[in-house]
Design an enzyme around this catalytic site. Structure first.
Site, mmCIF file in Angstrom:
data_model
loop_
_atom_site.group_PDB
_atom_site.id
_atom_site.type_symbol
_atom_site.label_atom_id
_atom_site.label_comp_id
_atom_site.label_asym_id
_atom_site.label_seq_id
_atom_site.Cartn_x
_atom_site.Cartn_y
_atom_site.Cartn_z
ATOM 1 N N LYS A 1 24.406 62.230 13.449
ATOM 2 C CA LYS A 1 24.720 62.554 14.840
ATOM 3 C C LYS A 1 25.427 63.901 14.964
ATOM 4 O O LYS A 1 25.181 64.652 15.912
ATOM 5 C CB LYS A 1 25.587 61.436 15.438
ATOM 6 C CG LYS A 1 24.855 60.111 15.575
ATOM 7 C CD LYS A 1 25.758 59.013 16.100
ATOM 8 C CE LYS A 1 26.793 58.570 15.107
ATOM 9 N NZ LYS A 1 26.244 57.887 13.918
ATOM 10 N N GLY B 1 32.403 60.064 10.497
ATOM 11 C CA GLY B 1 32.293 61.291 9.724
ATOM 12 C C GLY B 1 31.064 62.042 10.162
ATOM 13 O O GLY B 1 29.958 61.742 9.732
ATOM 14 N N HIS B 2 31.226 62.983 11.082
ATOM 15 C CA HIS B 2 30.090 63.725 11.623
ATOM 16 C C HIS B 2 29.961 65.053 10.885
ATOM 17 O O HIS B 2 30.825 65.921 10.979
ATOM 18 C CB HIS B 2 30.261 63.928 13.129
ATOM 19 C CG HIS B 2 30.132 62.649 13.894
ATOM 20 N ND1 HIS B 2 30.209 62.581 15.267
ATOM 21 C CD2 HIS B 2 29.913 61.371 13.481
ATOM 22 C CE1 HIS B 2 30.044 61.333 15.664
ATOM 23 N NE2 HIS B 2 29.870 60.581 14.576
ATOM 24 N N GLN C 1 29.597 55.844 14.649
ATOM 25 C CA GLN C 1 29.015 54.683 13.984
ATOM 26 C C GLN C 1 27.546 54.494 14.429
ATOM 27 O O GLN C 1 26.851 55.468 14.618
ATOM 28 C CB GLN C 1 29.852 53.419 14.213
ATOM 29 C CG GLN C 1 31.186 53.418 13.475
ATOM 30 C CD GLN C 1 32.265 54.214 14.183
ATOM 31 O OE1 GLN C 1 32.493 54.083 15.372
ATOM 32 N NE2 GLN C 1 32.944 55.067 13.446
ATOM 33 N N ASP D 1 25.935 56.827 10.152
ATOM 34 C CA ASP D 1 25.561 57.859 9.168
ATOM 35 C C ASP D 1 24.159 58.415 9.411
ATOM 36 O O ASP D 1 23.511 58.905 8.481
ATOM 37 C CB ASP D 1 25.645 57.308 7.730
ATOM 38 C CG ASP D 1 26.975 56.646 7.429
ATOM 39 O OD1 ASP D 1 28.007 57.294 7.692
ATOM 40 O OD2 ASP D 1 26.988 55.511 6.944
#
Length: 426
Positions: free
Chosen positions: A17, A41-42, A223, A14
């Protein structure tokens, strides 16, 4: 021959990225995801629109950038189809610019069911899984019984699917799990047909040909380094290698081709799920940090645990990843604090002090040792390159302690709220 630059998170994920890949993508011909799956979740934000990608590389919004889902990724065809459909309104040429490794492992609907069953069985010892089927899929991959993207092109794919799901059904029966397999299978097979419309490739050949041709490649991790299956706070980790070495195995790139290693970190720390978190704030400061930083998971919506920056863990991540440049995210969030704390060491159970991560961190009480500096108290979201003196002091402290230059500072979620700093030797 050109190099592959690697971009990865140095904390517990988180870190931001997605935004940075989007910012850097114009410099690269290819962006390639090398591990993880829809548990990522980008988040990207530009033109007033917030986008969240889970499996598709974050360079997809750049028209001239080719995007590769590498062999180290575990791919959920159902979620992939939904992601692509959500992008349709932006008129992206996805089928031209997206390439998927035939060696990427498929997440089946039964993997998600198994994930939930295993997590429930752990009771109070649950690890905080995203329940996306990641662990069981990697388990089947390592157990040499998983299905891969290339298998969907085989005439006997349904037979292969039945053999594996029959194994899963027996386990699910033992866990007393109820489900409608006919419905899940129909949805999955529909998504598999959709997946066949894309460029399914031998990605290791594709990427090495690009290298030989002089193309610039950015490897995108998911991650964070502290969630690595080998080097993270096991068992509170993900199921893949999130470190630089994972880019080699997850893309088929030789180590000698690795160039710059961009390490992304927040100006503070967050973590989702269980596991040790020495600097966690369980007070009003932690709640204020969560609210100001909008610290809720982009994949699960779960509230993130928040705390001050942790230098021993950052030093560890920098060491095992060979980080050459640091990118600091969410500096704007700390603007609300008159005083900022920096964890420089840990105090262990026996009273000794260290700046290393001890093996016992999962099972023993670790107390952070802090130094304090004055906050900057300035809204950075409109800031350009003239940072407040206090923020420059914070950056200098971190560069001195970590011995790696901070070459980028993010002052807000939008791609325009990004300040590039000169690459200097520290």
């Amino acid at each position: 021959m050109s190099k592959v630059d690697v971009l990865l998170g140095l904390q517990w994920g988180d870190e931001g990225k997605g935004k940075i890949v989007d910012v850097l993508a114009p410099k690269y011909d290819v962006v390639a995801r090398f591990q993880g799956g829809p548990n990522a979740g980008h988040t990207l934000e530009f033109d007033g629109i917030k986008h969240v990608l889970h499996q598709i590389p974050s360079g997809i919004f750049r028209e001239t950038t080719r995007n590769v889902i590498g062999n180290g990724v575990v791919l959920d065809a159902v979620i992939f189809k939904a992601e692509i459909e959500k992008l349709a309104k932006f008129n992206l040429n996805v089928k031209k610019n997206l390439f998927i490794s035939k060696k990427a492992t498929l997440i089946l609907p039964t993997h998600r069911l198994l994930d939930a069953a295993y997590e429930k069985a752990k009771g109070e010892n649950k690890i905080g899984s995203t329940l996306k089927g990641i662990g069981p899929t990697y388990q089947d991959k390592i157990g040499r019984q998983g299905l891969r993207v290339g298998d969907i092109l085989s005439a006997d794919f349904k037979d292969r699917l039945k053999r594996l799901t029959d194994v899963h059904f027996k386990i699910l029966k033992d866990h007393d799990v109820t489900y409608n397999w006919a419905e899940l299978e129909a949805q999955f097979l529909d998504a598999v047909q959709f997946l066949k419309e894309f460029n399914l490739i031998e990605s290791e050949y594709f990427l090495n040909r690009e290298l030989k041709a002089g193309s610039s490649i950015l490897a995108e991790g998911a991650q964070g380094a502290l969630l690595d299956i080998d080097f993270g706070s096991y068992p509170f980790v993900t199921s893949s290698n999130t470190v630089t070495a994972g880019a080699c195995t997850g893309l088929g790139i030789a180590p000698r081709h690795i160039g710059e290693v961009y390490g992304i970190f927040k100006a503070y720390s967050t973590r989702v799920g269980g596991g040790p978190f020495p600097t966690e704030l369980l007070d009003t400061d932690g709640e204020a940090m969560r609210k100001e930083g909008n610290e809720f998971g982009s994949t699960t919506g779960r509230a993130r645990r928040c705390g001050w920056i942790d230098l021993p863990s950052l030093k560890y991540s920098i060491m095992i990843n060979g980080v050459t440049q640091l990118l600091m995210m969410k500096a704007d969030v700390l603007s609300i604090f008159p005083t900022i704390k920096v964890c420089t060491h840990y105090e262990l159970k026996d009273g000794s002090v260290t700046d290393m991560i001890p093996y016992e961190i999962v099972h023993e009480k670790i107390s952070p040792v802090y130094t304090e500096i004055k906050g900057w108290g300035t809204d950075l979201r409109q800031s350009k390159e003239n940072f407040p003196a206090e923020l420059n002091d914070y950056i200098k402290l971190l560069e001195t302690e970590l011995n790696v230059p901070i070459t980028l500072v993010s002052t807000g979620p939008d791609r325009t709220q990004t300040i590039h700093r000169s690459l200097v030797t520290v």
